[in-house]
Design an enzyme around this catalytic site. Sequence first.
Site, PDB file in Angstrom:
ATOM      1  N   SER A  50      -3.715 -16.992  -1.887  1.00  0.00           N
ATOM      2  CA  SER A  50      -2.539 -16.141  -1.665  1.00  0.00           C
ATOM      3  C   SER A  50      -1.316 -16.999  -1.339  1.00  0.00           C
ATOM      4  CB  SER A  50      -2.815 -15.186  -0.497  1.00  0.00           C
ATOM      5  OG  SER A  50      -2.886 -15.937   0.704  1.00  0.00           O
ATOM      6  N   ASP A  83      -3.377 -15.019  -5.917  1.00  0.00           N
ATOM      7  CA  ASP A  83      -3.542 -13.636  -5.444  1.00  0.00           C
ATOM      8  C   ASP A  83      -2.177 -13.100  -4.984  1.00  0.00           C
ATOM      9  OD1 ASP A  83      -4.962 -11.362  -4.644  1.00  0.00           O
ATOM     10  OD2 ASP A  83      -5.324 -12.153  -2.628  1.00  0.00           O
ATOM     11  N   GLU A 135      -0.308  -5.208 -11.383  1.00  0.00           N
ATOM     12  CA  GLU A 135      -0.757  -4.078 -10.546  1.00  0.00           C
ATOM     13  C   GLU A 135       0.137  -2.855 -10.733  1.00  0.00           C
ATOM     14  OE1 GLU A 135      -2.012  -4.936  -6.526  1.00  0.00           O
ATOM     15  OE2 GLU A 135      -1.357  -2.982  -5.800  1.00  0.00           O
ATOM     16  N   GLY A 225      -8.598  -5.011  -2.027  1.00  0.00           N
ATOM     17  CA  GLY A 225      -8.943  -4.321  -0.786  1.00  0.00           C
ATOM     18  C   GLY A 225     -10.373  -3.823  -0.741  1.00  0.00           C
TER      19      GLY A 225
HETATM   20  P1  13P Z   1      -9.855  -7.150   1.642  1.00  0.00           P
HETATM   21  O1  13P Z   1      -8.825  -7.173   2.730  1.00  0.00           O
HETATM   22  O2  13P Z   1     -10.504  -5.818   1.543  1.00  0.00           O
HETATM   23  O3  13P Z   1     -10.835  -8.256   1.745  1.00  0.00           O
HETATM   24  O4  13P Z   1      -9.066  -7.333   0.244  1.00  0.00           O
HETATM   25  C1  13P Z   1      -8.755  -8.607  -0.236  1.00  0.00           C
HETATM   26  C2  13P Z   1      -7.810  -8.555  -1.373  1.00  0.00           C
HETATM   27  O5  13P Z   1      -7.564  -7.548  -1.999  1.00  0.00           O
HETATM   28  C3  13P Z   1      -7.180  -9.822  -1.752  1.00  0.00           C
HETATM   29  O6  13P Z   1      -6.224  -9.638  -2.747  1.00  0.00           O
HETATM   30  O1  G3H Z   2      -4.684  -9.190  -0.110  1.00  0.00           O
HETATM   31  C1  G3H Z   2      -4.476 -10.104   0.670  1.00  0.00           C
HETATM   32  C2  G3H Z   2      -5.498 -11.133   0.931  1.00  0.00           C
HETATM   33  O2  G3H Z   2      -6.451 -10.681   1.851  1.00  0.00           O
HETATM   34  C3  G3H Z   2      -4.847 -12.403   1.344  1.00  0.00           C
HETATM   35  O3  G3H Z   2      -4.453 -12.339   2.662  1.00  0.00           O
HETATM   36  O4  G3H Z   2      -2.081 -13.004   2.506  1.00  0.00           O
HETATM   37  O5  G3H Z   2      -3.323 -13.141   4.683  1.00  0.00           O
HETATM   38  O6  G3H Z   2      -3.799 -14.738   2.839  1.00  0.00           O
HETATM   39  P1  G3H Z   2      -3.339 -13.370   3.224  1.00  0.00           P
HETATM   40 ZN    ZN Z   3      -5.225  -7.757  -2.690  1.00  0.00          ZN
END
Ligand code: 13P
Ligand code: G3H
Ligand code: ZN
Length: 322
Positions: A50, A83, A135, A225
């Site tokens: 991310s 991500d 998305e 998620g």
């Molecule tokens: P969670 O918070 O459910 O693990 O989702 C992670 C996610 O969607 C990362 O993009």
């Molecule tokens: O969807 C988000 C992921 O769980 C990444 O989380 O932005 O805290 O690294 P983060």
């Molecule tokens: Zn996500």
Amino acid sequence: MPLVTTTEMFKKAYDGGYAIGAFNVNNMEIVQGITEACAEEHAPVILQVSKGARAYANHTYLVKLVEAAVIECPDIPIALHLDHGPDFETCKSCIDGGFTSVMIDASSKPFAENIEITRKVVEYAHDHGVVVEAELGTLAGIEDDVKVASHAASYTRPEEVEEFVAKTGCDSLAIAIGTSHGAYKFTAAQCTRNEKGILVPPPLRFDVLEEITKRLPGFPIVLHGSSSVPQNYVAMINANGGKMPDAVGIPEEQLRQAARSAVCKINIDSDLRLAMTGTIRAYFNEHPDHFDPRQYLKPARANIKELVRHKLIDVLGCAGKA
Ligand code: 13P
Ligand code: G3H
Ligand code: ZN
């Protein structure tokens, strides 16, 4: 084998009725825990990074950790994915910097603007052999520094997906069907309680998924998620000085059902965090005199590995598919 894109993985997953696990990585122990499980279970995997992970660990460190995993696990396909890419510049930086897949998340923008931004990323990515996840719809919960209240979340509108995919040229589509980011996916008011007093969330909208699949036959769908928020780790955290009341996730049964459908990628991050934090909290309670990080990170890494193994075998169905 070198890092791969998700194209081949998704085709096989779609046809085979399973999903690829996309696990967020932030440090060496997390990369090792995930990839050791995938190598032992012969599972293809997506390691995703991310904006927050890049800010925390640095782009180069994360890429090099993933490249180390590729060397250590030569027999499984591994994709490196951005991500929730927030803008073109971040996507470009990852495309130029060795990623094989990026997500451009312009889902908070109006439809036409989402198309425009996504299209720009797709053009640059495809010119460089990189694939793009986009998305449509808005998930509740916390991602990076953005918090979306449950009342502001909205399901993906099936009537928009064909135009969106045709106009953007994206390679996969993340949709909102009731999943949510973080460890507190639903408020108590949205849930019922089972006989043990544990919150039971509202079911995912499989009807919306089905309608989208009908309109996009053969097209890979992504679920964000999708942590299940294992109650054993929530209990471990709470029993060892933590305070996470009413943390609740998506029931694994429903994720299994999704994995059998057009959903080819399922994102899991919070579950890894819970396993790591629970293990470390319990370790410190049992060994208050220890201070060597290797001592408490070792069981944390081992528990991440076992959690991932369970997901591959019992939830995603991708064990043995490498
Ligand atoms: P969670 O918070 O459910 O693990 O989702 C992670 C996610 O969607 C990362 O993009
Ligand atoms: O969807 C988000 C992921 O769980 C990444 O989380 O932005 O805290 O690294 P983060
Ligand atoms: Zn996500």
